[in-house]
Design a protein around this motif. Structure first.
Motif, PDB file in Angstrom:
ATOM      1  N   ASN A 188       4.449  10.440  -3.357  1.00 38.08           N
ATOM      2  CA  ASN A 188       5.005  11.165  -2.221  1.00 38.08           C
ATOM      3  C   ASN A 188       3.966  12.167  -1.708  1.00 38.08           C
ATOM      4  N   ASN A 189       3.848  12.274  -0.408  1.00 34.70           N
ATOM      5  CA  ASN A 189       2.824  13.085   0.272  1.00 34.70           C
ATOM      6  C   ASN A 189       1.416  12.537   0.086  1.00 34.70           C
ATOM      7  N   GLY A 190       1.335  11.269  -0.340  1.00 32.76           N
ATOM      8  CA  GLY A 190       0.030  10.619  -0.460  1.00 32.76           C
ATOM      9  C   GLY A 190      -0.506  10.217   0.906  1.00 32.76           C
ATOM     10  N   LEU A 191      -1.803   9.893   0.935  1.00 37.83           N
ATOM     11  CA  LEU A 191      -2.525   9.613   2.180  1.00 37.83           C
ATOM     12  C   LEU A 191      -3.123   8.212   2.145  1.00 37.83           C
TER      13      LEU A 191
ATOM     14  N   LEU B  46       5.417   4.546   6.311  1.00 40.68           N
ATOM     15  CA  LEU B  46       4.449   5.646   6.377  1.00 40.68           C
ATOM     16  C   LEU B  46       4.485   6.299   7.753  1.00 40.68           C
ATOM     17  N   GLU B  47       3.976   7.514   7.816  1.00 43.79           N
ATOM     18  CA  GLU B  47       3.942   8.261   9.073  1.00 43.79           C
ATOM     19  C   GLU B  47       2.489   8.401   9.551  1.00 43.79           C
ATOM     20  N   PRO B  48       2.122   7.722  10.652  1.00 41.04           N
ATOM     21  CA  PRO B  48       0.757   7.854  11.156  1.00 41.04           C
ATOM     22  C   PRO B  48       0.501   9.282  11.639  1.00 41.04           C
ATOM     23  N   VAL B  49      -0.658   9.841  11.276  1.00 39.70           N
ATOM     24  CA  VAL B  49      -0.959  11.222  11.678  1.00 39.70           C
ATOM     25  C   VAL B  49      -2.257  11.352  12.469  1.00 39.70           C
TER      26      VAL B  49
ATOM     27  N   VAL C 146       0.603   9.224   6.222  1.00 41.83           N
ATOM     28  CA  VAL C 146       1.073   9.895   5.019  1.00 41.83           C
ATOM     29  C   VAL C 146       2.465   9.370   4.618  1.00 41.83           C
ATOM     30  N   LYS C 147       2.763   9.527   3.338  1.00 38.95           N
ATOM     31  CA  LYS C 147       4.049   9.101   2.799  1.00 38.95           C
ATOM     32  C   LYS C 147       4.913  10.339   2.619  1.00 38.95           C
ATOM     33  N   ARG C 148       5.990  10.394   3.362  1.00 40.54           N
ATOM     34  CA  ARG C 148       6.880  11.550   3.320  1.00 40.54           C
ATOM     35  C   ARG C 148       8.271  11.150   2.808  1.00 40.54           C
ATOM     36  N   ASN C 149       9.004  12.137   2.312  1.00 37.07           N
ATOM     37  CA  ASN C 149      10.429  11.988   1.980  1.00 37.07           C
ATOM     38  C   ASN C 149      10.722  10.872   0.990  1.00 37.07           C
ATOM     39  N   GLY C 150       9.794  10.691   0.061  1.00 35.64           N
ATOM     40  CA  GLY C 150      10.056   9.769  -1.061  1.00 35.64           C
ATOM     41  C   GLY C 150      10.346   8.335  -0.684  1.00 35.64           C
ATOM     42  N   HIS C 151       9.697   7.828   0.382  1.00 34.14           N
ATOM     43  CA  HIS C 151       9.887   6.428   0.783  1.00 34.14           C
ATOM     44  C   HIS C 151       9.631   5.491  -0.387  1.00 34.14           C
TER      45      HIS C 151
ATOM     46  N   CYS D  66       0.840  -1.213   0.000  1.00 33.36           N
ATOM     47  CA  CYS D  66       0.000   0.000   0.000  1.00 33.36           C
ATOM     48  C   CYS D  66       0.873   1.261   0.000  1.00 33.36           C
ATOM     49  N   GLN D  67       1.953   1.233   0.776  1.00 32.74           N
ATOM     50  CA  GLN D  67       2.892   2.364   0.810  1.00 32.74           C
ATOM     51  C   GLN D  67       3.511   2.575  -0.567  1.00 32.74           C
ATOM     52  N   ASN D  68       3.863   1.485  -1.243  1.00 29.40           N
ATOM     53  CA  ASN D  68       4.453   1.589  -2.582  1.00 29.40           C
ATOM     54  C   ASN D  68       3.475   2.173  -3.598  1.00 29.40           C
ATOM     55  N   LEU D  69       2.190   2.033  -3.326  1.00 29.22           N
ATOM     56  CA  LEU D  69       1.156   2.537  -4.236  1.00 29.22           C
ATOM     57  C   LEU D  69       0.925   4.038  -4.087  1.00 29.22           C
TER      58      LEU D  69
END
Length: 249
Positions: free
Chosen positions: A156-159, A211-214, A244-249, A150-153
């Protein structure tokens, strides 16, 4: 098509058997129909906040590409399309897809429904602004591998919005004894309590997936008003998270 993956064939078969009933508000999916307004309230607010959209405007999600993974019959895909999002609905249960396609056509909506998995979509290089991952993670064979897909999908800055069920005595009583045996809302065996995930466990998995939980909220059923509402405090049974996906993971 290669359906690689964390998909559990027994889980898929269970939902395929119920596919035709997806849009019957009094059928096997009555609990989801009842929960849907509460889920949509959370989803729409989180997307609006993350992408600075005004929900009072027509088509507030125009220009956003959204994936509804485990879309079932389209109970979330359709409202997202109505709000202007470019929606892909994906499900590992093949029989859900024609049900969803027919209903979207009847509703005059353009939704790209596919019989596929998160892993296959990621491998194909698909990318989305938003991934809806609702009541799926407790049904997969490997939650970390699935959340990583899911993170790969995500761009960047996606939710990602992810909901599931907490694992504790209350959730056993409510989700299994109550929903499956007492109310008979769901067929017996729909849920496996040992697969439920606590909020702390889910946050840990989300972080490990990159991902970063917010945010997290509980979804609480009120037996008096017979309705669901969001709660900042009560995450004891159903709950939903945003990351959210930050810093181009």
């Amino acid at each position: 098509m290669t359906l690689t993956s964390t998909v559990d064939p027994a889980e898929v078969a269970k939902f395929e058997a119920m596919a035709a009933e997806w849009w019957d508000p009094n059928g096997k999916f009555k609990p989801l129909h009842m929960l849907n307004p509460c889920r949509l309230d959370y989803i729409t607010r989180q997307i609006a906040a993350e992408f600075d959209r005004d929900l009072t405007q027509p088509l507030p999600f125009k220009g956003l590409r959204l994936l509804d993974i485990g879309c079932g019959g389209g109970l979330l895909s359709e409202p997202m399309a109505r709000l202007g999002a470019d929606v892909v609905g994906a499900d590992a249960a093949a029989r859900n897809i024609p049900v969803a396609m027919v209903h979207a056509e009847q509703s005059g909506l353009r939704i790209d429904y596919r019989h596929t998995t998160a892993e296959d979509l990621a491998a194909a290089g698909e990318r989305f602004d938003v991934v809806l991952n609702m009541e799926v993670v407790e049904h997969v064979a490997d939650p970390l591998a699935y959340l990583t897909a899911c993170q790969n999908l995500l761009k960047n800055n996606g939710l990602m919005i992810c909901s599931t069920l907490n694992r504790n005595p209350k959730s056993f009583v409510m989700a299994i004894i109550g929903a499956e045996y007492v109310m008979r809302w769901l067929p017996k065996g729909t849920h496996e309590w040992q697969k439920f995930i606590t909020p702390d466990e889910l946050y840990d998995l989300i972080r490990r997936a990159g991902l970063e939980p917010v945010d997290k909220k509980g979804m609480v059923f009120n037996p008096v008003s017979w309705s669901w509402s969001l709660s900042a405090r009560d995450l004891s049974c159903n709950y939903v998270t945003a990351s959210v996906k930050r810093n181009g993971h």
